[in-house]
Scaffold this active site. Structure first.
Site, PDB file in Angstrom:
ATOM      1  N   GLU A  10      -7.817   8.753   5.958  1.00 43.20           N
ATOM      2  CA  GLU A  10      -8.200   9.360   7.230  1.00 43.20           C
ATOM      3  C   GLU A  10      -8.830  10.755   7.130  1.00 43.20           C
ATOM      4  O   GLU A  10      -8.300  11.732   7.679  1.00 43.20           O
ATOM      5  CB  GLU A  10      -6.986   9.417   8.163  1.00 43.20           C
ATOM      6  CG  GLU A  10      -6.402   8.043   8.452  1.00 43.20           C
ATOM      7  CD  GLU A  10      -5.361   8.047   9.576  1.00 43.20           C
ATOM      8  OE1 GLU A  10      -4.914   9.134   9.985  1.00 43.20           O
ATOM      9  OE2 GLU A  10      -5.022   6.951  10.048  1.00 43.20           O
ATOM     10  N   GLU A  62      -3.874   0.088   7.981  1.00 45.03           N
ATOM     11  CA  GLU A  62      -2.734   0.478   8.826  1.00 45.03           C
ATOM     12  C   GLU A  62      -2.948  -0.031  10.236  1.00 45.03           C
ATOM     13  O   GLU A  62      -4.040   0.092  10.802  1.00 45.03           O
ATOM     14  CB  GLU A  62      -2.581   2.007   8.930  1.00 45.03           C
ATOM     15  CG  GLU A  62      -1.981   2.684   7.738  1.00 45.03           C
ATOM     16  CD  GLU A  62      -1.889   4.196   7.926  1.00 45.03           C
ATOM     17  OE1 GLU A  62      -1.645   4.667   9.061  1.00 45.03           O
ATOM     18  OE2 GLU A  62      -2.076   4.900   6.926  1.00 45.03           O
ATOM     19  N   ASN A  67      -7.710   2.311   9.316  1.00 45.86           N
ATOM     20  CA  ASN A  67      -6.482   2.342  10.100  1.00 45.86           C
ATOM     21  C   ASN A  67      -6.857   2.393  11.565  1.00 45.86           C
ATOM     22  O   ASN A  67      -7.692   3.207  11.960  1.00 45.86           O
ATOM     23  CB  ASN A  67      -5.654   3.595   9.804  1.00 45.86           C
ATOM     24  CG  ASN A  67      -5.325   3.747   8.325  1.00 45.86           C
ATOM     25  OD1 ASN A  67      -5.394   2.777   7.563  1.00 45.86           O
ATOM     26  ND2 ASN A  67      -4.952   4.954   7.930  1.00 45.86           N
ATOM     27  N   ARG A  98       0.852  -1.177   0.000  1.00 46.41           N
ATOM     28  CA  ARG A  98       0.000   0.000   0.000  1.00 46.41           C
ATOM     29  C   ARG A  98       0.894   1.234   0.000  1.00 46.41           C
ATOM     30  O   ARG A  98       1.636   1.473   0.950  1.00 46.41           O
ATOM     31  CB  ARG A  98      -0.904   0.019   1.235  1.00 46.41           C
ATOM     32  CG  ARG A  98      -1.735   1.276   1.303  1.00 46.41           C
ATOM     33  CD  ARG A  98      -2.582   1.429   2.560  1.00 46.41           C
ATOM     34  NE  ARG A  98      -3.161   2.772   2.526  1.00 46.41           N
ATOM     35  CZ  ARG A  98      -3.301   3.559   3.565  1.00 46.41           C
ATOM     36  NH1 ARG A  98      -2.947   3.170   4.776  1.00 46.41           N
ATOM     37  NH2 ARG A  98      -3.802   4.777   3.418  1.00 46.41           N
ATOM     38  N   HIS A 110      -3.018  11.068   0.454  1.00 44.90           N
ATOM     39  CA  HIS A 110      -2.624  10.769   1.836  1.00 44.90           C
ATOM     40  C   HIS A 110      -1.904  11.994   2.434  1.00 44.90           C
ATOM     41  O   HIS A 110      -0.667  12.039   2.472  1.00 44.90           O
ATOM     42  CB  HIS A 110      -1.716   9.530   1.840  1.00 44.90           C
ATOM     43  CG  HIS A 110      -1.435   8.949   3.199  1.00 44.90           C
ATOM     44  ND1 HIS A 110      -1.593   7.612   3.490  1.00 44.90           N
ATOM     45  CD2 HIS A 110      -0.990   9.501   4.353  1.00 44.90           C
ATOM     46  CE1 HIS A 110      -1.261   7.372   4.755  1.00 44.90           C
ATOM     47  NE2 HIS A 110      -0.883   8.507   5.299  1.00 44.90           N
ATOM     48  N   TYR A 154      -4.866   1.841  15.547  1.00 44.74           N
ATOM     49  CA  TYR A 154      -3.633   1.536  16.277  1.00 44.74           C
ATOM     50  C   TYR A 154      -3.851   1.236  17.746  1.00 44.74           C
ATOM     51  O   TYR A 154      -3.021   0.616  18.391  1.00 44.74           O
ATOM     52  CB  TYR A 154      -2.670   2.734  16.189  1.00 44.74           C
ATOM     53  CG  TYR A 154      -2.092   2.970  14.816  1.00 44.74           C
ATOM     54  CD1 TYR A 154      -2.816   3.650  13.841  1.00 44.74           C
ATOM     55  CD2 TYR A 154      -0.821   2.514  14.499  1.00 44.74           C
ATOM     56  CE1 TYR A 154      -2.278   3.873  12.576  1.00 44.74           C
ATOM     57  CE2 TYR A 154      -0.274   2.736  13.241  1.00 44.74           C
ATOM     58  CZ  TYR A 154      -1.006   3.416  12.282  1.00 44.74           C
ATOM     59  OH  TYR A 154      -0.465   3.621  11.043  1.00 44.74           O
TER      60      TYR A 154
HETATM   61  C1  GBH Z   1      -1.797   7.380  10.525  1.00 42.04           C
HETATM   62  O1  GBH Z   1      -2.390   8.382  11.273  1.00 42.04           O
HETATM   63  C2  GBH Z   1      -1.350   7.969   9.224  1.00 42.04           C
HETATM   64  O2  GBH Z   1      -2.185   7.552   8.160  1.00 42.04           O
HETATM   65  C3  GBH Z   1       0.080   7.684   8.887  1.00 42.04           C
HETATM   66  O3  GBH Z   1       0.477   8.568   7.877  1.00 42.04           O
HETATM   67  C4  GBH Z   1       0.912   7.804  10.131  1.00 42.04           C
HETATM   68  O4  GBH Z   1       2.283   7.713   9.866  1.00 42.04           O
HETATM   69  C5  GBH Z   1       0.491   6.697  11.063  1.00 42.04           C
HETATM   70  O5  GBH Z   1      -0.867   6.749  11.314  1.00 42.04           O
HETATM   71  C6  GBH Z   1       1.211   6.686  12.392  1.00 42.04           C
HETATM   72  O6  GBH Z   1       0.932   7.836  13.133  1.00 42.04           O
HETATM   73  O7  GBH Z   1      -0.718  13.604  19.287  1.00 42.04           O
HETATM   74  O8  GBH Z   1      -2.465  13.150  20.875  1.00 42.04           O
HETATM   75  O9  GBH Z   1      -2.773  14.881  19.236  1.00 42.04           O
HETATM   76  C7  GBH Z   1      -2.714   8.001  12.587  1.00 42.04           C
HETATM   77  C8  GBH Z   1      -3.739   8.933  13.175  1.00 42.04           C
HETATM   78  C9  GBH Z   1      -3.944  11.071  14.101  1.00 42.04           C
HETATM   79  C10 GBH Z   1      -3.002   9.340  15.372  1.00 42.04           C
HETATM   80  C11 GBH Z   1      -3.343  12.098  15.007  1.00 42.04           C
HETATM   81  C12 GBH Z   1      -2.400  10.348  16.305  1.00 42.04           C
HETATM   82  C13 GBH Z   1      -2.497  12.579  17.124  1.00 42.04           C
HETATM   83  C14 GBH Z   1      -2.905  12.412  18.539  1.00 42.04           C
HETATM   84  N1  GBH Z   1      -3.129   9.882  14.057  1.00 42.04           N
HETATM   85  N2  GBH Z   1      -3.174  11.551  16.336  1.00 42.04           N
HETATM   86  S1  GBH Z   1      -2.176  13.617  19.546  1.00 42.04           S
END
Ligand code: GBH
Length: 475
Positions: free
Chosen positions: A174, A376, A307, A84, A129, A309
């Site tokens: 996202e 993701e 995605n 991807r 993206h 996590y």
């Molecule tokens: C994804 O976003 C992205 O698609 C990718 O590009 C990125 O590298 C990957 O995840 C890993 O981060 O700091 O407490 O304000 C993940 C979504 C949105 C999660 C913003 C963290 C910030 C929280 N992210 N969020 S905070």
């Protein structure tokens, strides 16, 4: 074979797809190479270095613009079914618009696709993206309703230019993050704009889907990438259960509901309308979809790509006082992550594999068990050490829960993509958070790649479709 008793339930189906993910700005470098136009991240990293933790940028990053063949060899070596990656909009269209095509940029992606295909690795393409062309941002970016037309033209260009035998397309990565967290895409959003922004994303995606299927008669699949956490109720009181479900609807359902059921979730429409009224607006800040729009967007997700996590806990709380309009206050719950949850090097990313199984079940129940692609999932550590036990454990525990959701709960998961293939430029965290299966030496101009321990584990999984800890005997 079929009919046999499944002895080990940690074996994934033979046709399950395993892969790795990246995105253009995070790995390519070549930020102004061969006619590429600037994107919002080029500009912010150059002009506001303090915005990025280590003052870094993606000018060179992993230099995949020049080293893509090496990346593909690594994917091949590990036995990935798919890769991807995303297309950099201003690399192919430097001004953002289709009257100006950058042929070297187009050739880069054509070569990348050709190289993947000749190594039997399926390209899974994200059209957009985070790296919005600066020219489009200057015109108001995603919150300008014209964004719908600009994106549609770009998506059509991608389908026509690269489409021949691409089986999986992801339109937008996202949208929720781009329209609320804002800094990721550098869109200015506030409580009024966020609903406009998400509606623009929804319509842009639906247009792309219709062009692909209705006009171009494409034979592949088109989806959008939704994202967020699993939201676990703090207790099983009716209030907390309701607060958790409301959070799921406000975040996942914001676009998930229109895509599968045709309209925004009822609870969202009611709450935003009420609060808008109390704030003194004469109409709801969430623009209700017309019947024609409902018909147009419904059913425009061929698979549910997402995605995720981590997880959070949700506690019901009193409604936020009426003040500055915001999606968060419209939702009106208290969300947190307990300190004692397993850590990573990023404060927002706690390791909660059990949440993935619950999330898959929620999606299954909410949207009639669509084909789900986990586009993701992954974990970061700070130093990026080669002996990355944290990543090994993360992959094992998340995949184990995914397999359980499939085996015991019947979740229709078709594939999994680890984020990320390489250590990358991690947006505002710069190079301080390493998600890669493969390490990149950013101090060396040649950007040499070194495989981490977790990449050997993931290789075994990809090649055997099996979590080796659990079914050693089947290798
Ligand atoms: C994804 O976003 C992205 O698609 C990718 O590009 C990125 O590298 C990957 O995840 C890993 O981060 O700091 O407490 O304000 C993940 C979504 C949105 C999660 C913003 C963290 C910030 C929280 N992210 N969020 S905070």
């Amino acid at each position: 074979f079929a009919g046999d008793i499944v002895i080990n339930n940690k074996k994934f189906p033979e046709n399950f797809l395993f892969g790795c993910a990246t995105s253009s700005y995070q790995i390519e470098g070549g930020w102004d190479a061969d006619g590429k136009g600037p994107n919002v991240w080029d500009n912010v990293t150059h002009e506001k270095t303090s915005f990025i933790i280590d003052g870094s940028n993606g000018d060179i990053s992993c230099d995949s613009y020049h080293k893509y063949k090496e990346d593909i060899l690594l994917l091949k070596e590990m036995g990935a079914n798919f890769y991807r990656f995303s297309i950099s909009w201003p690399r192919v269209l430097p001004t953002g618009f289709i009257d100006n095509i950058n042929q070297p940029g187009v050739d880069y992606y054509k070569n990348l696709i050709k190289e993947l295909k000749s190594n039997q690795i399926e390209p899974v393409i994200t059209i957009y993206h985070n790296d919005l062309p600066q020219s489009i941002q200057d015109l108001g970016g995603i919150k300008n309703p014209e964004f719908i037309n600009w994106f549609t033209a770009y998506a059509r260009f991608c389908f026509e230019t690269f489409g021949d035998d691409i089986r999986y397309w992801l339109t937008i990565n996202e949208p929720y993050v781009a329209c609320t967290v804002g800094f990721i895409s550098l869109v200015y959003v506030d409580g009024i704009d966020d609903y406009i922004c998400m509606k623009n994303m929804l319509m842009a995606h639906a247009n792309a889907w219709h062009i692909y299927h209705d006009d171009l008669k494409g034979t592949g699949k088109v989806g959008i990438v939704l994202n967020s956490n699993w939201f676990e109720p703090e207790t099983d009181s009716a209030e907390d259960l309701e607060a958790s479900e409301r959070t799921m609807q406000f975040i996942w359902g914001w676009l998930g509901h229109p895509l599968y059921h045709g309209d925004y979730p009822e609870i969202m429409k009611i709450r935003v309308a009420n609060r808008s009224k109390l704030e003194g607006f004469n109409e709801s800040r969430i623009q209700e979809l017309t019947n024609a729009e409902i018909e147009y967007v419904k059913g425009t997700n061929d698979f549910f790509a997402f995605n995720s996590y981590t997880s959070s806990i949700v506690r019901s709380g009193p409604d936020a006082p009426i003040g500055t309009p915001s999606h968060n206050d419209d939702l009106g719950v208290y969300i947190y992550q307990p300190d004692e949850w397993r850590n990573s090097s990023l404060s927002w990313l706690k390791v909660t594999p059990w949440g993935m199984r619950k999330l898959l079940n929620w999606i299954k129940n909410e949207y009639s068990n669509p084909p789900m692609l986990i586009s993701e999932n992954g974990v970061a550590d700070g130093p990026g050490q080669l002996n990355d036990t944290i990543r090994y454990n993360y992959i094992r525990d998340y995949l184990s829960n995914i397999r359980d959701a499939m085996e015991y709960d019947g979740a229709n998961v078709i594939g999994y993509s680890y984020w990320a293939l390489l250590d990358t430029f991690e947006w505002t965290a710069g190079y301080t958070a390493k998600f890669g299966l493969i390490s990149v030496n950013f101090d060396d101009p040649a950007r040499p790649r070194t495989r981490k321990m977790s990449s050997y584990y993931y290789e075994k999984i990809m090649k055997t479709k099996c979590l080796v800890d659990e079914c050693e005997d089947e290798i």
